[in-house]
Scaffold this active site. Structure first.
Site, PDB file in Angstrom:
ATOM      1  N   TYR A 142     -16.468  16.534 -15.463  1.00 17.62           N
ATOM      2  CA  TYR A 142     -16.745  15.303 -15.473  1.00 17.62           C
ATOM      3  C   TYR A 142     -17.971  15.184 -14.344  1.00 17.62           C
ATOM      4  O   TYR A 142     -17.773  15.485 -13.344  1.00 17.62           O
ATOM      5  CB  TYR A 142     -15.546  14.282 -15.441  1.00 17.62           C
ATOM      6  CG  TYR A 142     -16.019  12.902 -14.878  1.00 17.62           C
ATOM      7  CD1 TYR A 142     -16.954  12.105 -16.030  1.00 17.62           C
ATOM      8  CD2 TYR A 142     -15.830  12.236 -13.869  1.00 17.62           C
ATOM      9  CE1 TYR A 142     -17.224  10.826 -15.731  1.00 17.62           C
ATOM     10  CE2 TYR A 142     -15.909  11.109 -13.611  1.00 17.62           C
ATOM     11  CZ  TYR A 142     -17.026  10.288 -14.695  1.00 17.62           C
ATOM     12  OH  TYR A 142     -17.587   9.017 -14.369  1.00 17.62           O
ATOM     13  N   ASP A 177      -7.156  19.366 -14.333  1.00 17.72           N
ATOM     14  CA  ASP A 177      -7.461  17.876 -14.740  1.00 17.72           C
ATOM     15  C   ASP A 177      -7.095  17.871 -16.313  1.00 17.72           C
ATOM     16  O   ASP A 177      -7.700  18.461 -16.996  1.00 17.72           O
ATOM     17  CB  ASP A 177      -9.099  17.666 -14.657  1.00 17.72           C
ATOM     18  CG  ASP A 177      -9.361  16.180 -14.897  1.00 17.72           C
ATOM     19  OD1 ASP A 177      -8.755  15.744 -15.680  1.00 17.72           O
ATOM     20  OD2 ASP A 177     -10.337  15.689 -14.322  1.00 17.72           O
ATOM     21  N   LYS A 217      -7.917   6.774 -19.309  1.00 19.07           N
ATOM     22  CA  LYS A 217      -8.124   7.419 -20.694  1.00 19.07           C
ATOM     23  C   LYS A 217      -6.998   7.171 -21.613  1.00 19.07           C
ATOM     24  O   LYS A 217      -6.242   5.944 -21.538  1.00 19.07           O
ATOM     25  CB  LYS A 217      -8.866   8.699 -20.309  1.00 19.07           C
ATOM     26  CG  LYS A 217      -9.572   9.128 -19.285  1.00 19.07           C
ATOM     27  CD  LYS A 217     -10.744   8.197 -19.604  1.00 19.07           C
ATOM     28  CE  LYS A 217     -11.638   8.400 -18.172  1.00 19.07           C
ATOM     29  NZ  LYS A 217     -12.853   7.315 -17.873  1.00 19.07           N
ATOM     30  N   ARG A 220       0.776  -1.161   0.132  1.00 20.80           N
ATOM     31  CA  ARG A 220      -0.008   0.067   0.077  1.00 20.80           C
ATOM     32  C   ARG A 220       0.640   1.261  -0.123  1.00 20.80           C
ATOM     33  O   ARG A 220       0.576   2.235  -0.549  1.00 20.80           O
ATOM     34  CB  ARG A 220      -0.898   0.041   1.394  1.00 20.80           C
ATOM     35  CG  ARG A 220      -1.852   1.269   1.356  1.00 20.80           C
ATOM     36  CD  ARG A 220      -2.648   1.290   2.135  1.00 20.80           C
ATOM     37  NE  ARG A 220      -2.769   0.367   3.467  1.00 20.80           N
ATOM     38  CZ  ARG A 220      -2.039   0.415   4.667  1.00 20.80           C
ATOM     39  NH1 ARG A 220      -1.294   1.372   4.618  1.00 20.80           N
ATOM     40  NH2 ARG A 220      -2.175  -0.374   5.533  1.00 20.80           N
TER      41      ARG A 220
HETATM   42  O1  P1T Z   1     -13.082   7.010 -14.019  1.00 18.29           O
HETATM   43  P1  P1T Z   1     -11.860   7.643 -13.251  1.00 18.29           P
HETATM   44  O2  P1T Z   1     -10.557   6.963 -13.548  1.00 18.29           O
HETATM   45  O3  P1T Z   1     -12.292   7.585 -11.615  1.00 18.29           O
HETATM   46  O4  P1T Z   1     -11.681   9.291 -13.641  1.00 18.29           O
HETATM   47  C1  P1T Z   1     -12.633  10.136 -13.494  1.00 18.29           C
HETATM   48  C2  P1T Z   1     -12.592  11.204 -14.431  1.00 18.29           C
HETATM   49  C3  P1T Z   1     -11.834  12.500 -14.179  1.00 18.29           C
HETATM   50  N1  P1T Z   1     -11.459  13.412 -14.979  1.00 18.29           N
HETATM   51  C4  P1T Z   1     -12.124  13.272 -16.292  1.00 18.29           C
HETATM   52  C5  P1T Z   1     -11.817  14.623 -17.168  1.00 18.29           C
HETATM   53  C6  P1T Z   1     -12.885  12.209 -16.692  1.00 18.29           C
HETATM   54  O5  P1T Z   1     -13.115  12.283 -17.824  1.00 18.29           O
HETATM   55  C7  P1T Z   1     -12.958  11.025 -15.741  1.00 18.29           C
HETATM   56  C8  P1T Z   1     -13.858   9.914 -15.998  1.00 18.29           C
HETATM   57  N2  P1T Z   1     -14.769  10.166 -17.322  1.00 18.29           N
HETATM   58  C9  P1T Z   1     -15.510   9.267 -17.690  1.00 18.29           C
HETATM   59  C10 P1T Z   1     -15.433   7.935 -17.156  1.00 18.29           C
HETATM   60  C11 P1T Z   1     -16.086   9.770 -19.073  1.00 18.29           C
HETATM   61  O6  P1T Z   1     -16.536   8.832 -19.985  1.00 18.29           O
HETATM   62  O7  P1T Z   1     -16.188  10.932 -19.378  1.00 18.29           O
END
Ligand code: P1T
Length: 388
Positions: free
Chosen positions: A106, A178, A203, A54
């Site tokens: 998001y 972000d 992503k 961890r």
């Molecule tokens: O899904 P996660 O890895 O927890 O990330 C969240 C997140 C944070 N910031 C942005 C700009 C994002 O697009 C996302 C997650 N977005 C999607 C799942 C989507 O389809 O837009």
């Protein structure tokens, strides 16, 4: 990677070699996956720098080293999701902090700020593309943190990172960007003065739609120390195998971003001419309201496009049910093209009245353009439009 050359290696080279050194014990060119939860000590407290996974894991450390280098940061902390990275920042702020967040983010980020952390901190939302009103809001609200997504998800609004940093500095606020939609290949917010970069590695960074992960990049200092402490104390750590997969995905980040950007430009131009499309939002198009800013602060426009189809929910549904190559799915940034309906899918957690204000209407469709052959992508969109 040997560090004896005077000129720092290029992005493409660092993406492959930083953290990618052969295994010193066997010479294996690919780093081993240290699939272990704990580490043997020779005497209590005497160990080789690793005690418990961890806290530390050698595979995860390699990924963090690579990402820090690509984003131009002293440090990187990887987490079990993008939202876990966001949550770490929220935990690191003193209770009762004021957070000013971009109005179009998001849906999960919006949900975290309004339904999870709302009792811990005070949140306000603002259009971060409007610098004049933002300046007034910052002066009045005096946030400790300004949170921006640029481009925003899903409306692809572009905020001027350097200008916002200047405004934030006046009230000693930190700026988090972000950078998920751009990846460090196209945009480096730290070089524009931002304090912290956040990524959903799910992503573009990983790029293969097979891992959920998050990252924070920042320079050394007390805030970084606090995040490191919390990464261990709260526990949202990334698994060794997932770290390894992302380390593997990153090797092709530069070529993937180039390919997705080229394809997206062509798809955007195609959509802009299509008679069943009302309008297209893509920062690479001259018609985008912040096209000039997008060109100035980033080196590419990435692979995300949103467009308004003629009609309403019925027409959107028909289009989304008719695509064959584009997959109807949440998420983005993989090698395969995805399509989704923000109002029903990724941004359902944003209240309907706010969605309406932002322009997230029932005829809004979001594309994540992948790296398939452009002719196949256009042919797929063509046949789906023909079914409406
Ligand atoms: O899904 P996660 O890895 O927890 O990330 C969240 C997140 C944070 N910031 C942005 C700009 C994002 O697009 C996302 C997650 N977005 C999607 C799942 C989507 O389809 O837009």
């Amino acid at each position: 990677m040997k560090k004896n050359t005077k000129k720092p290696a290029a992005f493409e080279t660092r993406a492959i070699h930083v953290g990618g050194e052969p295994d010193p014990t066997t010479g294996a060119i690919m780093p081993p996956i240290f699939q272990t939860s704990t580490y043997v000590q020779s005497s209590p407290g005497e160990h080789k720098g690793y005690e418990y996974s961890r806290t530390h894991n050698p595979t995860r450390s390699r990924l963090e080293e690579c990402l820090a280098s690509l984003e131009g940061a002293d440090q990187c902390l990887v987490t079990s999701s993008g939202l876990a990275a966001t949550s770490l920042i929220m935990h690191a702020l003193p209770h009762g902090s004021r957070v000013l967040c971009g109005d179009d983010v998001y849906g999960g980020t919006y949900r975290a700020f309004t339904k999870v952390f709302q009792d811990m901190h005070k949140f306000e939302f603002a259009d971060t593309t409007d610098l004049k009103s933002l300046a007034a809001k910052i002066q009045k609200f005096k946030p400790a943190l300004v949170w921006i997504e640029t481009p925003t998800n899903p409306m692809l609004k572009i905020s001027d990172i350097a200008a916002i940093v200047k405004l934030a500095k006046k009230v000693k606020a930190k700026v988090v960007v972000d950078n998920t939609f751009m990846s460090p290949y196209f945009q480096k917010p730290l070089s524009l003065g931002a304090d912290i970069v956040m990524h959903s590695m799910t992503k573009y960074i990983n790029g293969h739609s097979d891992v959920v992960g998050g990252a924070l990049m920042l320079d050394n200092g007390p805030f970084c120390d606090k995040l490191r402490f919390l990464q261990n104390a709260v526990g949202p750590c990334l698994a060794p195998f997932d770290s390894w997969l992302i380390l593997r995905g990153i090797k092709t980040l530069a070529v993937r971003m180039e390919a997705t950007g080229k394809n997206a430009m062509k798809v955007a131009e195609y959509l802009e001419k299509h008679k069943k499309v009302v309008s297209v939002v893509y920062p690479g198009l001259k018609s985008h309201p912040q096209h000039g800013l997008a060109k100035k602060q980033a080196s590419g426009f990435s692979g995300m496009i949103t467009f308004f189809v003629k009609g309403g929910l019925k027409e959107s549904r028909k289009f989304l049910e008719s695509v064959e190559l584009f997959a109807l799915a949440e998420s983005l940034g993989g090698v395969e093209s995805l399509v989704e309906h923000p109002a029903i899918m990724t941004h359902a957690s944003v209240p309907a009245n706010i969605r309406k204000e932002l322009g997230i209407h029932d005829n809004l469709i979001r594309l994540s353009v992948g790296i398939e052959h452009i002719d196949d992508l256009i042919a797929d969109l063509d046949q789906a439009f023909a079914k409406i």
